[in-house]
Design a protein around this motif. Sequence first.
Motif, short mmCIF file in Angstrom:
data_model
loop_
_atom_site.label_atom_id
_atom_site.label_comp_id
_atom_site.label_asym_id
_atom_site.label_seq_id
_atom_site.Cartn_x
_atom_site.Cartn_y
_atom_site.Cartn_z
N THR A 669 -44.81 64.61 -10.43
CA THR A 669 -44.46 65.83 -11.02
C THR A 669 -43.56 66.41 -9.94
OG1 THR A 669 -46.53 66.32 -12.15
CG2 THR A 669 -44.92 68.31 -11.64
N GLU A 670 -43.70 65.93 -8.73
CA GLU A 670 -42.60 66.83 -7.71
C GLU A 670 -41.57 65.70 -7.34
OE1 GLU A 670 -42.61 66.79 -2.97
OE2 GLU A 670 -44.53 66.52 -3.82
N MET A 671 -41.74 64.63 -7.42
CA MET A 671 -40.64 63.73 -7.20
C MET A 671 -39.97 62.80 -8.10
SD MET A 671 -42.49 62.24 -3.60
CE MET A 671 -41.00 61.39 -2.93
N CYS A 672 -40.43 62.82 -9.54
CA CYS A 672 -39.95 61.86 -10.35
C CYS A 672 -39.47 62.71 -11.60
CB CYS A 672 -41.08 60.77 -10.56
SG CYS A 672 -41.48 59.93 -9.31
N SER A 673 -40.36 63.46 -12.14
CA SER A 673 -40.00 64.06 -13.17
C SER A 673 -38.89 64.71 -13.55
CB SER A 673 -41.44 64.96 -13.73
OG SER A 673 -41.27 65.98 -12.73
N GLY A 674 -37.95 65.03 -12.49
CA GLY A 674 -36.92 65.85 -12.51
C GLY A 674 -35.89 64.90 -13.19
N ARG A 803 -21.82 56.09 -13.70
CA ARG A 803 -23.08 56.73 -13.60
C ARG A 803 -24.28 55.71 -14.14
NH1 ARG A 803 -20.24 58.21 -18.14
NH2 ARG A 803 -20.71 56.75 -19.60
N TYR A 804 -25.43 55.95 -13.90
CA TYR A 804 -26.68 55.32 -14.29
C TYR A 804 -27.63 56.29 -15.14
CZ TYR A 804 -25.12 51.06 -11.88
OH TYR A 804 -24.36 49.90 -11.58
N ARG A 805 -28.35 55.77 -16.06
CA ARG A 805 -29.27 56.71 -16.71
C ARG A 805 -30.52 56.36 -16.19
NH1 ARG A 805 -30.99 53.66 -22.22
NH2 ARG A 805 -32.10 52.68 -20.33
N ALA A 806 -31.32 57.54 -16.11
CA ALA A 806 -32.66 57.57 -15.65
C ALA A 806 -33.78 57.74 -16.82
CB ALA A 806 -32.95 58.75 -14.97
N ARG A 807 -34.18 56.74 -17.41
CA ARG A 807 -34.89 56.81 -18.77
C ARG A 807 -36.42 56.95 -18.35
NH1 ARG A 807 -36.59 51.78 -21.79
NH2 ARG A 807 -38.21 53.12 -22.31
N PRO A 808 -37.08 57.47 -19.28
CA PRO A 808 -38.64 57.89 -19.10
C PRO A 808 -39.23 56.63 -18.67
CG PRO A 808 -37.93 58.76 -21.10
CD PRO A 808 -36.64 57.97 -20.53
N LEU A 809 -40.48 56.85 -17.95
CA LEU A 809 -41.09 55.56 -17.15
C LEU A 809 -42.16 55.12 -18.01
CD1 LEU A 809 -40.80 56.63 -13.58
CD2 LEU A 809 -39.07 55.28 -14.71
N ASN A 810 -42.24 55.16 -19.22
CA ASN A 810 -43.31 54.45 -19.99
C ASN A 810 -43.01 52.85 -19.71
OD1 ASN A 810 -40.98 55.34 -21.54
ND2 ASN A 810 -41.68 54.64 -23.25
N GLY A 811 -44.34 52.33 -19.33
CA GLY A 811 -44.14 51.12 -19.28
C GLY A 811 -43.53 50.41 -17.79
N ILE A 812 -43.21 51.23 -17.12
CA ILE A 812 -42.53 50.61 -15.96
C ILE A 812 -43.14 49.94 -14.99
CG2 ILE A 812 -43.74 52.76 -14.62
CD1 ILE A 812 -40.28 51.66 -14.17
N TRP A 813 -44.44 49.66 -15.09
CA TRP A 813 -45.13 48.46 -14.43
C TRP A 813 -44.92 47.17 -15.10
CZ3 TRP A 813 -48.07 44.90 -17.04
CH2 TRP A 813 -48.46 44.87 -18.16
N ALA A 814 -44.39 47.20 -16.21
CA ALA A 814 -43.89 45.81 -17.06
C ALA A 814 -42.47 45.59 -16.67
CB ALA A 814 -44.45 45.92 -18.30
N THR A 815 -41.82 46.16 -15.95
CA THR A 815 -40.39 45.89 -15.82
C THR A 815 -39.94 45.25 -14.31
OG1 THR A 815 -40.08 48.34 -15.07
CG2 THR A 815 -40.08 47.51 -17.61
#
Length: 923
Positions: A669-674, A803-815
């Motif tokens: 919440t502090e470091m990533c969700s922004g 620029r680069y896009r910051a996508r939601p991190l659902n499934g980030i473990w599998a990437t």
Amino acid sequence: MHHPASKPPLDPSIPVSPNNPCPFLRGLVGEGFVEGGTVPLNTLSQTIANATGETGLKRVSGRIQVRGVAMIANGVKHILKSLWSGAQLDALRGGPLDKRGAGSRILGVDGKVNEDEIARLASFGRTYIDPNTGSSEPGLNAAEIKTFMRDNLKRAGSAARWYYPLLMKFEWPVLLKIIGKGKQGEERYLSVADVRTLFEQRQFPDRINQRIVSQPLLSSGQLRFRWAIALSALVIGLGLVALVAVAEFPNQVRAMLPQKSVLVNLLPPPLPAVPETKAAYWLEQNWSLKDRHWFHHASQGTATFPVPYEWFVALEQPQLHLFSKPGMIKDSAYLERFGFIPSPQTIQTDTATLRRFGYANVYETAQVSDWSTRWTPAENVDGLPVGFARMTGVVDPATGRREDDMIGLTCAACHTGQIHYQGVDVRFDGGAAMTDLKKLELATGLSIAYTLYVPFRFQRFADRVLGTDASQADRAVLKQKLGAIGSFLIDWAKNYEKTIEGKTTWDGKQQQDTEEGFGRLDALNRIGNQVFSQDLAMSGIKGFEKNLHAQDAPVSYPAIWTVPWFRFAQYDASIEQPLIRNAGEALGVTALLNLSDAYPEERLWRSSVNFRTLGWIEDMLRGPDPFKTAGPSGPKFGGLLAPKWPSQILGDAWRLKPDRVERGRAVYTEMCSGCHLPAIDTPAFWSSKRWEQNGDSKVLNAVTIPLNEIKTDPEQSLVLSKRTVDVPGFLKVNTADLQKWWQCEIPTASKSPNEMVYALGLMTVVDLVARKWMDDEKIPEAERAEIWNLTRKNCLNPAPDPRYRARPLNGIWATAPYLHNGSVPSLYWLLKPQSERPQKFCMGRRDYDPEIVGFAVSANERCKTGETELSATGPDGKPIQGNSVLGHSFELKPGEPKRPGVIGRMFKDDAERYDLIEYLKTL
């Protein structure tokens, strides 16, 4: 010089120059076997070989060694003289073989013997029994001689040179071999008495004289004849060795050759071994078994491989085998070595077969229903891996002629992932493939070449394609067609290399390919090369090789779950229109496309792209509208869902730690969700202002971060905007039409009618191809609007470039690996300061590490056979374009101002870092 056969009794009066410090050579001169000055190499090598008493190949080997040593004995400047006239035995002192006091020191520079040094030699030995007389005498065996020589070097100190140990192997050990005592099989020793006699009197034991005298020297003619026979045998032997090496050990042979040589290109690319799979599992992602298998093998209208389907499955692997036939290129076990995932021929089979391929998992209690009934299950009759599809009903877009079925890759080839853990394969749709398409391209081209030129291969190929009863005329036609394809591939490769050598990048650097390797592909540059150069060449339009660009911006294959709900796709948030995104990808993997002016104009822009299949795939990925189907718990995604952390099937190391998850939630919440937004299963995600109204629905306009702020590798973000392309005037490609068709917010007109920015050119070309298909199919306007999804425009992103896009991190473990260019091996290293990240690591089939979430990297790890190395710098220490490991770094200290490339504070310690990683596993 006296001929050995008529050697007179020893005459101690024969002088030996003090500049001949070798005791054995002094003995040869003193005994009268050779002269004391210049001795021909043939004479010297034969005499010494005779003295050894060896026979056969050992004797020949000894002569070769003596010639080699004698040739350099007088120094590099005298090699030609030595070859022509012989070695100068009276000029050895001070030459390359002189150890200048680092040897035994028994013989002084004045030629006098030092008895104290002979006594020192004896001190290193012990008493031995003479096998001939039975009496005892002092001597040294091989080990004792070795100790003696080491002590000589130690005594010399800094005067000793690095190569002296090598020289010593040709001195005392050789003397032991020649005049040592002891029967064969017993321990031999060098008699100190024999050494003293040799040094003081220059005299050999009688047994050595007898060996030399009993074997007359060969004449020059005899030697030349023997050398000719030996050389012929050597050439034949080396040829056989080379053939065996290339056939049985191609990887080792390849490693020894210059990597840019022609010979390297004739050998198959090295491939990693595939360890035995104990079990395989497809994770549940809201697709039925039927949906999944259809996605894996449904053709999108591509002909990625340069030969018809039936030809491809008839090709043999590009391996040379002396006593057996090579396997087929279509064999799943072979294609697995390129990173592809095995797939069953059909899902209409028994449970045991399905389970072997990862279907019918033991932990699944129920299967979801089929997504659609609009298509029939895809069959895979030849058992090809995931991502291979047969295109049937092929029609040449230019001529309208019916063609043979073709074989191509689907989006599943690049967007289907798997990880390995202790012999278990875990597979999931929509993830990053771990394939190496470049190696597959090379292997396919070589397979065609081997079929044409390796004996018996074409005969077998023709039998499979035409049948064993085919006529010679039909076989000749088949060979001509295959040869034409092979010639085109070779010519195209040469044109590509020549063009790239003459081009620079947008900022003036010499263009050169960056190795893509396992898990990476420069898709954007490849699509541009295909559409704006190769498709034109295939259509007979010459001169557009100039549009080629090096493949220098490779990226990790992006995950595609939930992507249909993003306003902009691609890492650089460059494409909004789904049909353009998908059709552009199909053209990039070689859909047939007519760009020729040699046929009626109405045939321009016809292609083999299967737009209906692309639409079905998009429907499957997207699923129902989450806002219109929201239940009591709120909206949620349907379609293809991100895979869940597989703790239920992989044992204790994969068990989630609830306390760490909770602590990590706060860190996220502090470091990533922004940037990456709250987790998708939270109300905060669905109420985010990043959701924008789009027609009667919403799309997620994900956060994009300027390159100057994120400072990750810049190359991919610059491809579409910095690259330019030319198009033939007759195609009438007018990028201004985009603004007319789509009412774009920003202008789309090009400065030149034929030269345009790559992004605008590609968007316009794909748009024209799609409109042509709709016109030919006479699609009604209402259906066209549905296919286009007109609220999603084919326009440039109005956000500033790059620029680069910051996508939601659902499934980030599998990437893994991480960052858009796949340059960071695990989440652990991604969360470390950028300067501490590994500068290189290997990719191929390697085990996943559940603790650090990615791939464990050891310092200075060396890649196994067939693996590819991702390195931030080249051998010269300079950065490799596209391979930067920097940016997206957490390293700010309290009170420190924010700076480019640093997006967050430094973690307190590894414990906090692992807390966040544990939470990320749950997304």
